[in-house]
Design a protein around this motif. Structure first.
Motif, PDB file in Angstrom:
ATOM      1  N   GLY A 217       0.810  -1.206   0.000  1.00 24.62           N
ATOM      2  CA  GLY A 217       0.000   0.000   0.000  1.00 24.62           C
ATOM      3  C   GLY A 217       0.844   1.258   0.000  1.00 24.62           C
ATOM      4  N   ILE A 218       0.184   2.372   0.195  1.00 26.33           N
ATOM      5  CA  ILE A 218       0.831   3.681   0.156  1.00 26.33           C
ATOM      6  C   ILE A 218       1.658   3.891   1.421  1.00 26.33           C
ATOM      7  CG2 ILE A 218       0.401   6.170   0.074  1.00 26.33           C
ATOM      8  CD1 ILE A 218      -2.152   5.554  -1.473  1.00 26.33           C
ATOM      9  N   PRO A 219       2.933   4.254   1.293  1.00 20.08           N
ATOM     10  CA  PRO A 219       3.779   4.421   2.482  1.00 20.08           C
ATOM     11  C   PRO A 219       3.445   5.691   3.255  1.00 20.08           C
ATOM     12  CG  PRO A 219       4.983   5.090   0.532  1.00 20.08           C
ATOM     13  CD  PRO A 219       3.677   4.510   0.047  1.00 20.08           C
ATOM     14  N   LEU A 220       3.855   5.709   4.515  1.00 17.65           N
ATOM     15  CA  LEU A 220       3.690   6.874   5.368  1.00 17.65           C
ATOM     16  C   LEU A 220       5.054   7.529   5.561  1.00 17.65           C
ATOM     17  CD1 LEU A 220       2.025   8.662   7.318  1.00 17.65           C
ATOM     18  CD2 LEU A 220       2.578   7.010   9.128  1.00 17.65           C
ATOM     19  N   ILE A 221       5.187   8.779   5.120  1.00 17.30           N
ATOM     20  CA  ILE A 221       6.412   9.552   5.262  1.00 17.30           C
ATOM     21  C   ILE A 221       6.250  10.475   6.467  1.00 17.30           C
ATOM     22  CG2 ILE A 221       8.055  11.079   4.117  1.00 17.30           C
ATOM     23  CD1 ILE A 221       7.664   8.501   2.594  1.00 17.30           C
ATOM     24  N   MET A 222       7.195  10.420   7.427  1.00  8.57           N
ATOM     25  CA  MET A 222       7.073  11.179   8.663  1.00  8.57           C
ATOM     26  C   MET A 222       8.118  12.286   8.720  1.00  8.57           C
ATOM     27  SD  MET A 222       6.252   8.008  11.292  1.00  8.57           S
ATOM     28  CE  MET A 222       5.996   9.093  12.699  1.00  8.57           C
ATOM     29  N   ALA A 223       7.663  13.534   8.804  1.00 11.60           N
ATOM     30  CA  ALA A 223       8.538  14.704   8.827  1.00 11.60           C
ATOM     31  C   ALA A 223       8.699  15.207  10.264  1.00 11.60           C
ATOM     32  CB  ALA A 223       7.966  15.813   7.944  1.00 11.60           C
ATOM     33  N   SER A 224       9.954  15.358  10.686  1.00 14.17           N
ATOM     34  CA  SER A 224      10.286  15.636  12.084  1.00 14.17           C
ATOM     35  C   SER A 224      10.088  17.094  12.481  1.00 14.17           C
ATOM     36  CB  SER A 224      11.738  15.240  12.358  1.00 14.17           C
ATOM     37  OG  SER A 224      11.962  13.872  12.089  1.00 14.17           O
ATOM     38  N   SER A 225      10.190  17.316  13.785  1.00 17.23           N
ATOM     39  CA  SER A 225      10.009  18.650  14.358  1.00 17.23           C
ATOM     40  C   SER A 225      11.318  19.431  14.402  1.00 17.23           C
ATOM     41  CB  SER A 225       9.457  18.519  15.780  1.00 17.23           C
ATOM     42  OG  SER A 225      10.393  17.848  16.613  1.00 17.23           O
ATOM     43  N   LEU A 226      11.220  20.667  14.822  1.00 17.65           N
ATOM     44  CA  LEU A 226      12.372  21.546  14.993  1.00 17.65           C
ATOM     45  C   LEU A 226      13.392  20.900  15.927  1.00 17.65           C
ATOM     46  CD1 LEU A 226      13.765  24.403  14.890  1.00 17.65           C
ATOM     47  CD2 LEU A 226      12.308  25.000  16.847  1.00 17.65           C
ATOM     48  N   GLY A 227      14.650  20.840  15.483  1.00 18.73           N
ATOM     49  CA  GLY A 227      15.724  20.321  16.315  1.00 18.73           C
ATOM     50  C   GLY A 227      15.768  18.824  16.457  1.00 18.73           C
ATOM     51  N   ALA A 228      14.944  18.109  15.707  1.00 16.90           N
ATOM     52  CA  ALA A 228      14.847  16.656  15.873  1.00 16.90           C
ATOM     53  C   ALA A 228      15.429  15.914  14.676  1.00 16.90           C
ATOM     54  CB  ALA A 228      13.390  16.248  16.071  1.00 16.90           C
ATOM     55  N   SER A 229      15.828  14.670  14.939  1.00 18.93           N
ATOM     56  CA  SER A 229      16.293  13.771  13.889  1.00 18.93           C
ATOM     57  C   SER A 229      15.416  12.525  13.907  1.00 18.93           C
ATOM     58  CB  SER A 229      17.758  13.386  14.117  1.00 18.93           C
ATOM     59  OG  SER A 229      17.867  12.507  15.232  1.00 18.93           O
ATOM     60  N   MET A 230      15.779  11.538  13.103  1.00 21.49           N
ATOM     61  CA  MET A 230      15.014  10.291  13.055  1.00 21.49           C
ATOM     62  C   MET A 230      14.884   9.642  14.422  1.00 21.49           C
ATOM     63  SD  MET A 230      16.346   8.364   9.592  1.00 21.49           S
ATOM     64  CE  MET A 230      18.115   8.553   9.932  1.00 21.49           C
ATOM     65  N   ASP A 231      15.935   9.766  15.244  1.00 18.34           N
ATOM     66  CA  ASP A 231      15.946   9.078  16.532  1.00 18.34           C
ATOM     67  C   ASP A 231      15.102   9.764  17.591  1.00 18.34           C
ATOM     68  OD1 ASP A 231      17.605   6.781  16.068  1.00 18.34           O
ATOM     69  OD2 ASP A 231      19.278   8.153  15.817  1.00 18.34           O
ATOM     70  N   ASP A 232      14.538  10.914  17.271  1.00 15.00           N
ATOM     71  CA  ASP A 232      13.705  11.607  18.241  1.00 15.00           C
ATOM     72  C   ASP A 232      12.234  11.240  18.137  1.00 15.00           C
ATOM     73  OD1 ASP A 232      15.628  13.330  19.690  1.00 15.00           O
ATOM     74  OD2 ASP A 232      16.013  14.119  17.700  1.00 15.00           O
ATOM     75  N   TRP A 233      11.867  10.452  17.127  1.00 10.81           N
ATOM     76  CA  TRP A 233      10.510   9.931  17.080  1.00 10.81           C
ATOM     77  C   TRP A 233      10.317   8.933  18.218  1.00 10.81           C
ATOM     78  CZ3 TRP A 233       6.778  12.128  14.512  1.00 10.81           C
ATOM     79  CH2 TRP A 233       7.028  12.784  13.289  1.00 10.81           C
TER      80      TRP A 233
ATOM     81  N   GLY B  54       7.632  19.732  11.103  1.00 13.68           N
ATOM     82  CA  GLY B  54       7.290  18.742  10.081  1.00 13.68           C
ATOM     83  C   GLY B  54       5.869  18.894   9.588  1.00 13.68           C
ATOM     84  N   SER B  55       4.979  19.383  10.467  1.00 23.71           N
ATOM     85  CA  SER B  55       3.595  19.609  10.031  1.00 23.71           C
ATOM     86  C   SER B  55       3.505  20.834   9.128  1.00 23.71           C
ATOM     87  CB  SER B  55       2.673  19.786  11.244  1.00 23.71           C
ATOM     88  OG  SER B  55       2.759  21.090  11.791  1.00 23.71           O
ATOM     89  N   PHE B  56       4.391  21.809   9.338  1.00 26.56           N
ATOM     90  CA  PHE B  56       4.426  22.972   8.452  1.00 26.56           C
ATOM     91  C   PHE B  56       4.901  22.538   7.061  1.00 26.56           C
ATOM     92  CE2 PHE B  56       5.916  25.309  12.549  1.00 26.56           C
ATOM     93  CZ  PHE B  56       4.656  25.126  13.121  1.00 26.56           C
ATOM     94  N   ILE B  57       5.950  21.712   7.055  1.00 25.51           N
ATOM     95  CA  ILE B  57       6.464  21.187   5.790  1.00 25.51           C
ATOM     96  C   ILE B  57       5.382  20.385   5.069  1.00 25.51           C
ATOM     97  CG2 ILE B  57       8.140  19.594   4.766  1.00 25.51           C
ATOM     98  CD1 ILE B  57      10.048  20.322   7.078  1.00 25.51           C
ATOM     99  N   SER B  58       4.660  19.565   5.822  1.00 26.30           N
ATOM    100  CA  SER B  58       3.611  18.728   5.221  1.00 26.30           C
ATOM    101  C   SER B  58       2.490  19.582   4.636  1.00 26.30           C
ATOM    102  CB  SER B  58       3.052  17.763   6.272  1.00 26.30           C
ATOM    103  OG  SER B  58       4.065  16.908   6.748  1.00 26.30           O
ATOM    104  N   GLN B  59       2.117  20.644   5.338  1.00 25.02           N
ATOM    105  CA  GLN B  59       1.095  21.556   4.801  1.00 25.02           C
ATOM    106  C   GLN B  59       1.571  22.193   3.502  1.00 25.02           C
ATOM    107  OE1 GLN B  59      -0.832  24.389   7.600  1.00 25.02           O
ATOM    108  NE2 GLN B  59       0.265  23.267   9.183  1.00 25.02           N
ATOM    109  N   GLN B  60       2.818  22.625   3.496  1.00 26.84           N
ATOM    110  CA  GLN B  60       3.361  23.261   2.296  1.00 26.84           C
ATOM    111  C   GLN B  60       3.337  22.298   1.113  1.00 26.84           C
ATOM    112  OE1 GLN B  60       4.204  26.439   2.140  1.00 26.84           O
ATOM    113  NE2 GLN B  60       4.917  26.437   0.027  1.00 26.84           N
TER     114      GLN B  60
END
Length: 316
Positions: A68-84, A144-150
């Protein structure tokens, strides 16, 4: 005697049948229930990969391998992959292929971090296309939510569904106060800052925050490097640019036709809940969840409920 046989059968099969306020024994022909499927810790074990996007190498990890369609997750300010929060990423990866990543210049990714959300979004779109996807689901937390909106506004064809957390529109109320919030947190340890910004002061929220922090620190092998000061400044500049007054922000969201799920904390300090509530009035197809006694990382504090809701949203 009948009651005794019923209890024996229920114990043997592990199944309780409730009918007319009485326990009814299941017959010997009934099949025993299947044991629960053990969840895989994708977050801990997924290897870091790299995708060449223009002149930059985007670091990313693929969690799970669901069709199916993958889920791409965009991080927050100051965060990297390991901060999820692994409770969130692993929970979503049980039902979806989940991709976490670092934008240009962040942590393990190379290149220069853009100082505006528009260019960040362009980079993410190019990253998605480099991976070969023509349609994705997006989840963004805070920046990441700002990026996603854009992305959904400028490249709507690539977005199937949208999940926004800790979010606000362009010109979000209260977001311009971020420098003062950061100043108030000066001298705090990373863990203390995490608890101060992302959770409330209640014992329950603090306990949830400490548990989330512990989960996020579990991965020690192949872990992301820290963000550079240059990257941190670029991201802060981008977020403050998003915070600038923009009267048409909510009207722009009315053009979004994709289904949207918004999860916001009732006590979100960096991006007050009024922003999510206003956005919910603008998106034509939206579901808004406001978690009580929860801050900026409400989806992490309430991870069980959030994952269940998000997986259902993505499936349906």
């Amino acid at each position: 005697m009948e009651t005794s046989r019923t209890k024996t059968t229920l114990t043997k099969l592990g199944l309780i049948c409730l009918l007319s306020l009485a326990f009814i024994a299941c017959t010997k022909d009934d099949q025993p229930t299947q044991p629960p499927v053990e969840e895989v810790d994708y977050h801990l074990k997924a290897p870091t990969k790299f995708a060449l996007v223009g002149q930059a190498k985007f670091a990313y990890r693929i969690l799970g391998n669901k069709p199916g369609i993958p889920l791409i997750m965009a991080s927050s300010l100051g965060a990297s992959m390991d901060d999820w929060d692994p409770a969130v990423t692993n929970g979503l990866a049980q039902n979806n292929t989940v991709i976490i990543f670092d934008i240009e210049g962040v942590a393990s990714s190379t290149g220069k971090t853009p100082d505006n959300v528009a260019d960040m979004a362009k980079g993410v779109v190019n990253f998605i296309k480099t991976l070969g996807y023509t349609k994705v689901n997006l989840m963004g937390f805070s920046m990441g939510s700002f990026i996603s909106q854009q992305i959904v506004l400028t490249e709507p064809g690539i977005v199937n569904k949208l999940i926004l957390t800790g979010t606000g529109p362009k010109g979000a109320q209260g977001l311009s106060n971020l420098p003062n919030l950061l100043g108030a947190a000066a001298g705090l340890s990373p863990k203390e800052s995490f608890l101060k910004f992302a959770f409330t002061s209640s014992p329950a929220s603090i306990a949830a925050g400490k548990a989330a922090w512990k989960r996020s620190q579990k991965r020690t092998v192949d872990r992301d490097v820290a963000l550079s000061p240059e990257t941190g400044l670029a991201e802060l500049t981008a977020v403050l640019g998003w915070a600038q007054p923009y009267p048409e922000a909510l009207n722009e969201l009315k053009k979004v036709t994709q289904p949207v799920l918004i999860a916001q904390g009732e006590n979100d300090i960096p991006v007050p809940v009024i922003n999510a509530q206003n956005m919910a009035k603008s998106f034509p197809n939206v579901k808004l969840i406001v978690y009580k006694d929860s801050g900026h990382a409400s989806f992490s504090q309430n991870h069980d409920q959030f994952v269940t809701t998000a997986n259902s949203f993505l499936k349906n």
